[in-house]
Motif scaffolding. Sequence first.
Motif, PDB file in Angstrom:
ATOM      1  N   GLY A  67       0.813  -1.214   0.000  1.00  0.00           N
ATOM      2  CA  GLY A  67       0.000   0.000   0.000  1.00  0.00           C
ATOM      3  C   GLY A  67       0.842   1.258   0.000  1.00  0.00           C
ATOM      4  O   GLY A  67       0.512   2.248  -0.675  1.00  0.00           O
ATOM      5  N   VAL A  70       2.224   1.705  -3.505  1.00  0.00           N
ATOM      6  CA  VAL A  70       1.183   2.269  -4.377  1.00  0.00           C
ATOM      7  C   VAL A  70       1.100   3.775  -4.177  1.00  0.00           C
ATOM      8  O   VAL A  70       1.032   4.549  -5.144  1.00  0.00           O
ATOM      9  CB  VAL A  70      -0.169   1.592  -4.093  1.00  0.00           C
ATOM     10  CG1 VAL A  70      -1.303   2.332  -4.793  1.00  0.00           C
ATOM     11  CG2 VAL A  70      -0.138   0.131  -4.529  1.00  0.00           C
ATOM     12  N   LYS A  71       1.105   4.199  -2.933  1.00  0.00           N
ATOM     13  CA  LYS A  71       1.065   5.624  -2.630  1.00  0.00           C
ATOM     14  C   LYS A  71       2.273   6.340  -3.215  1.00  0.00           C
ATOM     15  O   LYS A  71       2.157   7.413  -3.825  1.00  0.00           O
ATOM     16  CB  LYS A  71       1.008   5.830  -1.117  1.00  0.00           C
ATOM     17  CG  LYS A  71       0.916   7.279  -0.668  1.00  0.00           C
ATOM     18  CD  LYS A  71       0.791   7.344   0.851  1.00  0.00           C
ATOM     19  CE  LYS A  71       0.729   8.772   1.345  1.00  0.00           C
ATOM     20  NZ  LYS A  71       0.597   8.820   2.826  1.00  0.00           N
ATOM     21  N   ARG A  90      -1.321   0.674 -10.082  1.00  0.00           N
ATOM     22  CA  ARG A  90      -2.546  -0.131 -10.229  1.00  0.00           C
ATOM     23  C   ARG A  90      -2.258  -1.614  -9.976  1.00  0.00           C
ATOM     24  O   ARG A  90      -3.054  -2.311  -9.334  1.00  0.00           O
ATOM     25  CB  ARG A  90      -3.133   0.051 -11.627  1.00  0.00           C
ATOM     26  CG  ARG A  90      -3.753   1.422 -11.884  1.00  0.00           C
ATOM     27  CD  ARG A  90      -4.490   1.406 -13.218  1.00  0.00           C
ATOM     28  NE  ARG A  90      -5.077   2.690 -13.557  1.00  0.00           N
ATOM     29  CZ  ARG A  90      -4.532   3.560 -14.420  1.00  0.00           C
ATOM     30  NH1 ARG A  90      -3.391   3.262 -15.028  1.00  0.00           N
ATOM     31  NH2 ARG A  90      -5.129   4.710 -14.663  1.00  0.00           N
ATOM     32  N   ALA A  93      -2.035  -2.158  -6.320  1.00  0.00           N
ATOM     33  CA  ALA A  93      -3.365  -2.083  -5.711  1.00  0.00           C
ATOM     34  C   ALA A  93      -4.183  -3.329  -6.025  1.00  0.00           C
ATOM     35  O   ALA A  93      -4.978  -3.787  -5.183  1.00  0.00           O
ATOM     36  CB  ALA A  93      -4.085  -0.833  -6.195  1.00  0.00           C
ATOM     37  N   CYS A 124      -2.174   0.030   4.704  1.00  0.00           N
ATOM     38  CA  CYS A 124      -2.226  -0.110   3.247  1.00  0.00           C
ATOM     39  C   CYS A 124      -3.261   0.811   2.612  1.00  0.00           C
ATOM     40  O   CYS A 124      -3.263   1.008   1.392  1.00  0.00           O
ATOM     41  CB  CYS A 124      -2.488  -1.562   2.843  1.00  0.00           C
ATOM     42  SG  CYS A 124      -4.233  -2.061   2.814  1.00  0.00           S
ATOM     43  N   LEU A 128      -4.480   3.220  -1.484  1.00  0.00           N
ATOM     44  CA  LEU A 128      -5.696   3.076  -2.291  1.00  0.00           C
ATOM     45  C   LEU A 128      -6.397   4.418  -2.458  1.00  0.00           C
ATOM     46  O   LEU A 128      -6.863   4.756  -3.557  1.00  0.00           O
ATOM     47  CB  LEU A 128      -6.628   2.059  -1.653  1.00  0.00           C
ATOM     48  CG  LEU A 128      -6.079   0.631  -1.515  1.00  0.00           C
ATOM     49  CD1 LEU A 128      -7.084  -0.256  -0.785  1.00  0.00           C
ATOM     50  CD2 LEU A 128      -5.730   0.034  -2.874  1.00  0.00           C
ATOM     51  N   LEU A 131      -4.293   6.539  -4.935  1.00  0.00           N
ATOM     52  CA  LEU A 131      -4.439   6.065  -6.308  1.00  0.00           C
ATOM     53  C   LEU A 131      -5.783   6.494  -6.877  1.00  0.00           C
ATOM     54  O   LEU A 131      -5.878   6.916  -8.044  1.00  0.00           O
ATOM     55  CB  LEU A 131      -4.298   4.544  -6.347  1.00  0.00           C
ATOM     56  CG  LEU A 131      -4.438   3.891  -7.725  1.00  0.00           C
ATOM     57  CD1 LEU A 131      -3.388   4.415  -8.701  1.00  0.00           C
ATOM     58  CD2 LEU A 131      -4.352   2.368  -7.602  1.00  0.00           C
ATOM     59  N   SER A 132      -6.830   6.414  -6.074  1.00  0.00           N
ATOM     60  CA  SER A 132      -8.147   6.846  -6.517  1.00  0.00           C
ATOM     61  C   SER A 132      -8.166   8.343  -6.804  1.00  0.00           C
ATOM     62  O   SER A 132      -8.730   8.790  -7.810  1.00  0.00           O
ATOM     63  CB  SER A 132      -9.190   6.496  -5.450  1.00  0.00           C
ATOM     64  OG  SER A 132     -10.494   6.791  -5.891  1.00  0.00           O
ATOM     65  N   TRP A 140     -10.791   2.024  -6.097  1.00  0.00           N
ATOM     66  CA  TRP A 140      -9.723   1.922  -5.107  1.00  0.00           C
ATOM     67  C   TRP A 140     -10.170   2.535  -3.779  1.00  0.00           C
ATOM     68  O   TRP A 140      -9.975   1.940  -2.721  1.00  0.00           O
ATOM     69  CB  TRP A 140      -8.452   2.588  -5.613  1.00  0.00           C
ATOM     70  CG  TRP A 140      -8.103   2.262  -7.024  1.00  0.00           C
ATOM     71  CD1 TRP A 140      -8.096   3.105  -8.098  1.00  0.00           C
ATOM     72  CD2 TRP A 140      -7.701   0.975  -7.531  1.00  0.00           C
ATOM     73  NE1 TRP A 140      -7.729   2.444  -9.244  1.00  0.00           N
ATOM     74  CE2 TRP A 140      -7.471   1.135  -8.927  1.00  0.00           C
ATOM     75  CE3 TRP A 140      -7.509  -0.278  -6.955  1.00  0.00           C
ATOM     76  CZ2 TRP A 140      -7.064   0.077  -9.735  1.00  0.00           C
ATOM     77  CZ3 TRP A 140      -7.104  -1.334  -7.765  1.00  0.00           C
ATOM     78  CH2 TRP A 140      -6.891  -1.149  -9.133  1.00  0.00           C
TER      79      TRP A 140
END
Length: 412
Positions: A67, A70-71, A90, A93, A124, A128, A131-132, A140
């Motif tokens: 997570g 992803v950030k 992505r 995620a 995490c 998300l 990403l959203s 997400w």
Amino acid sequence: MLSWTDSLNLACDWTIDVSMIATREHGLDDGGRALLGQYDDWRGAFRGEYSARTRQWGMFCPIWHGGQAVKALALAYEVLGQERLIDAARAGAEFILRNQVEGGMIRAYESGQDGINTSATIECLDGLFELSRVTGEAKWAQAAIDAARWLQRNAFLPEEGFFKDEYLPEADQFQRPAWAESMGFLEAGRPLLDDGVFITAAQVSGDASLADVAIRTADRLLKDEAPEGTWAHYPPALARTGVIHPRHSYWWGRPMWKVNQATGDQRYLDCCRRSATWYVKAMREDGGLFRNTDANFNTPSFGQATSGIACAAILWHELAREYGDTEWDEPLLRGLRFCRGVQFSTPTDPNLRGAILEKVVTPDGTDAPPWYLRDVGTFFYIQAVALVLRDRPAFLADSNDDAQWGGTFWAR
């Protein structure tokens, strides 16, 4: 010395090309460990524990580390604009979502124990949400909200301001974690405010009850704060010896500014600033930080935690951005220079190229390289540099000179 943008690119290259797992099989040497048997499809996870001494990889909590990766990649995409960054975000995620079950629970195993770790789940979620936000893709954020609501229903103890720590899916119950028992920690749970994700979940969903989770948790943390600016009582700090974990003040002190903005209560912002001050005191002269720091800011000689000073840089930057607190700018720059100074730019070991050195391990009597990587060292560095370049680009515009310390040979 690399420019900040070149350094950011190199760190992202390591994250995608070296750390990220592209196949269903993890391919790690220590495949017999229980953790590595918990997941059937490893695509999008990150291998993150690497010893240059043995040239072997390990794995620790792929859900929360993933997570944060992803950030990092989503924030870097905002600065660098490279599609491969957001594609990799992505993929990371998707690994998390493949391990989310009906009802919102995320299968966040940490280090091979039987139970799902509550803090690992919380840690995490901000990836998300980010990403959203960056992509405009709602799924997400919805997954993060579903996970937050599952934790609210099942793990949170509102009267105590605690979360229960370890969930056993087959028994459908929580247990006291073995690590808590070994540390002599006997309370029902811990106050977990990590990344302020319950504030974010409330803002995105419109569900004020989620913000109440964060507020009750923050109130418990205000009650238990000690030493000033951090929390030695709660694991993974070692209360019996006074040794403080390098990310306590980040996970629990940093989100206080978000609670301040949600409530208008000055107490939370004051606590956040005390955590920022704790990091200034804990930081070494060259800008580094040690994993084991006691209440008097004494440290061992080995076992740095570069991830900790990268987290501090994020906190200092956010206080400057949100409140105009420019007193943190000097330690911010010193900390980022340290991180950049210990980045491997031209190593002989290709597994190191682009990574941020996490720590120097204790010598073992040989001349084997003492370098040790943790993926979060690189992930938090990416987050810190990307945030500063995005929010205050002029701050780093004139900062490409060599860091004023003797340690840059590590990266050369």
